[in-house]
Design a protein around this motif. Structure first.
Motif, short mmCIF file in Angstrom:
data_model
loop_
_atom_site.label_atom_id
_atom_site.label_comp_id
_atom_site.label_asym_id
_atom_site.label_seq_id
_atom_site.Cartn_x
_atom_site.Cartn_y
_atom_site.Cartn_z
N LEU A 1 0.87 -1.18 0.00
CA LEU A 1 0.00 0.00 0.00
C LEU A 1 0.91 1.23 0.00
CD1 LEU A 1 -2.63 -1.14 2.68
CD2 LEU A 1 -2.77 -1.34 0.18
N ASN A 2 0.99 1.88 -1.15
CA ASN A 2 1.85 3.05 -1.28
C ASN A 2 1.03 4.31 -1.06
OD1 ASN A 2 4.27 4.47 -1.99
ND2 ASN A 2 3.31 4.96 -3.95
N ASN A 3 1.34 5.02 0.01
CA ASN A 3 0.58 6.22 0.36
C ASN A 3 1.38 7.44 0.00
OD1 ASN A 3 -1.99 5.56 2.17
ND2 ASN A 3 -0.44 3.98 2.45
N ASP A 4 0.87 8.21 -0.94
CA ASP A 4 1.60 9.39 -1.39
C ASP A 4 0.60 10.51 -1.63
OD1 ASP A 4 3.46 11.13 -2.37
OD2 ASP A 4 4.29 9.76 -3.87
N ILE A 5 0.67 11.55 -0.82
CA ILE A 5 -0.29 12.68 -0.82
C ILE A 5 -1.66 12.17 -0.39
CG2 ILE A 5 -1.23 14.66 -2.07
CD1 ILE A 5 1.06 14.50 -4.02
N ILE A 6 -1.85 12.03 0.91
CA ILE A 6 -3.14 11.52 1.41
C ILE A 6 -3.75 12.44 2.47
CG2 ILE A 6 -2.63 9.09 0.90
CD1 ILE A 6 -1.93 8.74 3.91
N GLY A 7 -3.27 13.72 2.53
CA GLY A 7 -3.72 14.54 3.65
C GLY A 7 -4.33 15.90 3.32
N ASN A 8 -4.92 16.07 2.13
CA ASN A 8 -5.66 17.32 1.88
C ASN A 8 -6.99 16.99 1.23
OD1 ASN A 8 -4.10 16.96 -0.86
ND2 ASN A 8 -5.75 18.42 -1.29
N SER A 9 -7.94 17.90 1.34
CA SER A 9 -9.26 17.58 0.78
C SER A 9 -9.80 18.64 -0.18
CB SER A 9 -10.26 17.34 1.92
OG SER A 9 -10.24 18.40 2.84
N CYS A 10 -9.03 19.69 -0.48
CA CYS A 10 -9.51 20.71 -1.41
C CYS A 10 -8.48 21.02 -2.49
CB CYS A 10 -9.85 22.01 -0.67
SG CYS A 10 -11.31 21.88 0.39
N VAL B 1 -1.26 31.55 -2.69
CA VAL B 1 -0.26 30.96 -1.79
C VAL B 1 0.21 29.63 -2.36
CG1 VAL B 1 0.17 30.12 0.55
CG2 VAL B 1 -1.35 32.08 0.19
N TYR B 2 1.55 29.50 -2.48
CA TYR B 2 2.13 28.26 -2.97
C TYR B 2 2.95 27.60 -1.87
CZ TYR B 2 0.95 29.96 -7.65
OH TYR B 2 0.28 30.42 -8.76
N GLY B 3 3.04 26.28 -1.92
CA GLY B 3 3.90 25.56 -0.98
C GLY B 3 3.16 24.48 -0.22
N ASP B 4 3.93 23.44 0.13
CA ASP B 4 3.36 22.25 0.78
C ASP B 4 3.50 22.37 2.29
OD1 ASP B 4 2.46 19.78 1.48
OD2 ASP B 4 3.95 18.65 0.33
N THR B 5 2.65 23.22 2.88
CA THR B 5 2.75 23.50 4.31
C THR B 5 1.64 22.79 5.10
OG1 THR B 5 1.52 25.52 3.93
CG2 THR B 5 3.91 25.72 4.04
N GLU C 1 -6.39 16.62 -5.75
CA GLU C 1 -5.04 17.14 -5.54
C GLU C 1 -5.02 18.65 -5.64
OE1 GLU C 1 -1.35 15.22 -7.33
OE2 GLU C 1 -2.89 13.78 -7.86
N ASN C 2 -4.12 19.27 -4.92
CA ASN C 2 -3.94 20.71 -5.02
C ASN C 2 -2.53 20.98 -5.56
OD1 ASN C 2 -3.37 23.49 -4.49
ND2 ASN C 2 -5.18 23.50 -3.18
N TYR C 3 -2.46 21.35 -6.84
CA TYR C 3 -1.16 21.44 -7.51
C TYR C 3 -0.37 22.67 -7.07
CZ TYR C 3 -3.91 18.10 -10.12
OH TYR C 3 -4.72 17.04 -10.43
N ASN C 4 -1.04 23.64 -6.40
CA ASN C 4 -0.29 24.79 -5.86
C ASN C 4 0.46 24.41 -4.58
OD1 ASN C 4 -1.42 26.29 -7.87
ND2 ASN C 4 -2.91 27.35 -6.58
N TRP C 5 0.02 23.32 -3.99
CA TRP C 5 0.55 22.95 -2.68
C TRP C 5 1.44 21.71 -2.74
CZ3 TRP C 5 -4.85 23.29 0.15
CH2 TRP C 5 -5.27 24.62 0.15
N GLN C 6 1.99 21.41 -3.90
CA GLN C 6 2.97 20.33 -3.99
C GLN C 6 4.08 20.76 -4.95
OE1 GLN C 6 1.50 17.18 -7.05
NE2 GLN C 6 -0.22 17.37 -5.64
N HIS C 7 5.30 20.34 -4.66
CA HIS C 7 6.46 20.61 -5.54
C HIS C 7 6.62 22.10 -5.82
CE1 HIS C 7 6.17 16.29 -7.45
NE2 HIS C 7 6.04 16.28 -6.15
N GLN C 8 6.35 22.96 -4.81
CA GLN C 8 6.39 24.41 -5.05
C GLN C 8 7.30 25.10 -4.03
OE1 GLN C 8 4.99 26.17 -7.44
NE2 GLN C 8 3.47 24.78 -8.35
#
Ligand SMILES: [Zn+2]
Length: 474
Positions: A204-213, A323-327, A307-314
């Motif tokens: 079970l590979n869990n990658d990006i499992i903690g945002n909902s918008c 606002v950008y960034g994976d905070t 997924e929120n593309y502003n909040w990953q790899h930024q």
């Protein structure tokens, strides 16, 4: 023999049943109890700690006690040890397109040894490394709260909760490095599994499992995506002709893991449904389950519904009010708790159940279909399942007992005893009258200790073991 008598209670039934067909109700009650302590608040603490390492970039410091990938891996090791779990640190020195000079890449792995079948292994994993906009930038702050602090937190939470229980099969908890640089940590662990001779039932590979918008305001906190490959990638070329003739492009073991998770979510009552995504990963993207698939190990990726593309790899910044960034403040820990619960219930269920059998199907130009398989250790009964070729979930079943199997030469029916030591392995057979093989897909699951294995489909490449091409006659 006592357990054999119990089997007779489960009367063989033929006919339609609502999906997913019910095995005893108790396993779900038991699983609900096991996942009850899973805590979003605990995982928030874990993510905050991971963020505090500044960056966890694979090329960042391995020796600084406070900042970088080394400190993060050491802290994770301490967490695993605090739960009483032994750890290993599989490493490899790699060079690649995104790793310009030879670099030591290490995973941090805890192993909870199975009490009865320690070689059968289920794995939960997330990647601990992080990045910003430039994938080669290893100095800027890269909090990686959601990508993939969320997956790593679920791994640690699984270890915290499940280490208090015992399971027949082994559970492996893995924080992987090198994902953003090219799935190196996944490859290191997959190679390690192969070198150990592990019989990997599920990853079970869990990658990006903690945002909902998403960035567009679309929100969904009641679904998790489970991504699984179609035709199995390992052995695909060898299997191609058989798949063309007999089907199976929708029945690789990873697809049945996806179906298993979908069915399980329906019974946990945690306000979370599975959205099965029938592709290996997101469109044109990848993850650490892929190196396992390449070695023939069943694996699936779990990821958020939106997924929120502003909040990953930024890079962390605000541009034109955006606002950008994976905070960490972008995360939804109630949602993360639900996804972790599904993972942890699946680990407990699969580590409790016997292995899926390897069924075969026959019935061309016949009004009946015959399904055969060899019994598996720990199985107390089996289920034959079938579905229309265009149905997404198993929706017909027939229970099978040892009465459908030949006797082991040993002469005992005690399912707890290992089948493998010099026994004749019982061979099981079920005939389904008036069921035309052309119109259905068939599979078999094994039930032991009240837990049902994932279903293995009776198709080319459907077995949970890596595909081995039959030897060609010279
Ligand atoms: Zn990721």
């Amino acid at each position: 023999m006592k357990s054999f008598a119990l089997l007779l209670v489960s009367v063989a039934l033929i006919g339609a049943a609502p999906a997913p067909a019910p095995v005893p109700a108790e396993p779900y009650a038991q699983l609900k109890q096991i996942v009850a302590p899973v805590s979003g608040a605990e995982m928030k603490k874990t993510v905050a700690k991971l963020v505090s390492f500044g960056t966890r970039h694979t090329l960042s410091s391995q020796t600084d006690p406070k900042r970088g990938i080394g400190a993060a891996l050491n802290w994770t090791e301490g967490q695993f040890k605090s739960f009483g779990l032994p750890t290993v640190r599989p490493c490899d020195t790699v060079t690649g397109r995104r790793i310009p000079t030879p670099t030591r890449v290490c995973d941090m792995v805890a192993i909870q040894r199975g009490t009865e079948r320690p070689n059968d292994v289920v794995i939960i994993q997330g990647h601990i490394d992080s990045r910003v906009t430039d994938v080669m930038n290893f100095t800027s702050d890269a909090p990686g709260a959601n990508d993939d602090g969320s997956g790593t937190a679920a791994v640690i939470e699984a270890a915290r909760v499940l280490s208090k229980h015992k399971f027949p099969a082994t559970i492996v908890y893995a924080a992987l490095s090198g994902e953003e640089q090219g799935l190196y940590g996944g490859k290191i662990l997959a190679d390690y599994a192969k070198a150990q001779g592990w019989n990997v039932v599920t990853v079970l590979n869990n990658d990006i499992i903690g945002n909902s918008c998403g960035a567009d305001g679309v929100c969904d906190d009641t679904h998790v995506r489970v991504l699984s490959e179609g035709p199995r990638s390992q052995g695909e070329v060898d299997l191609m002709a058989a798949t063309h003739s007999l089907g199976g492009e929708n029945d690789a073991p990873s697809r049945n893991i996806s179906r298993f998770l979908d069915g399980l979510a329906d019974h946990l009552d945690i306000g979370l449904d599975v959205r099965q995504i029938w592709r290996t990963d997101r469109f044109g993207r990848g993850g650490d389950h892929i190196p396992f698939l390449e070695l023939g190990y069943p694996a699936a990726r779990l990821s958020v519904a939106v997924e929120n593309y502003n909040w990953q790899h930024q890079d962390l910044r605000t541009e034109k009010g955006v606002v950008y960034g994976d905070t960490i403040d972008h995360m939804d820990f109630n949602y993360l708790e639900k996804v972790a619960k599904l993972n942890i219930a699946a680990l407990a269920a699969i580590a409790s159940a016997p292995l899926p059998p390897e069924p075969k199907v026959e019935g061309a130009v016949s009004t009946d279909t015959t399904i055969t398989w060899d019994a598996v250790w720990g199985a107390q009964s089996f289920r034959v399942l079938w579905r229309r070729t265009d149905a997404n979930q198993w929706d017909h079943f027939r229970a099978a007992t040892w009465a459908d199997c030949t006797k082991a030469r040993h002469g005992s029916d005690d399912p707890k005893e290992p089948l493998m030591n010099g026994w004749t392995i019982p061979h099981c057979k079920v005939v389904l009258p008036h069921v035309r093989v052309d119109d259905w897909v068939f599979g078999v699951s094994a039930v032991g200790g009240g837990f049902e294995s994932p279903v293995a489909s009776a198709v080319p490449g459907g077995a949970f073991k890596p595909y081995v091409a039959p030897e060609k006659k010279p």
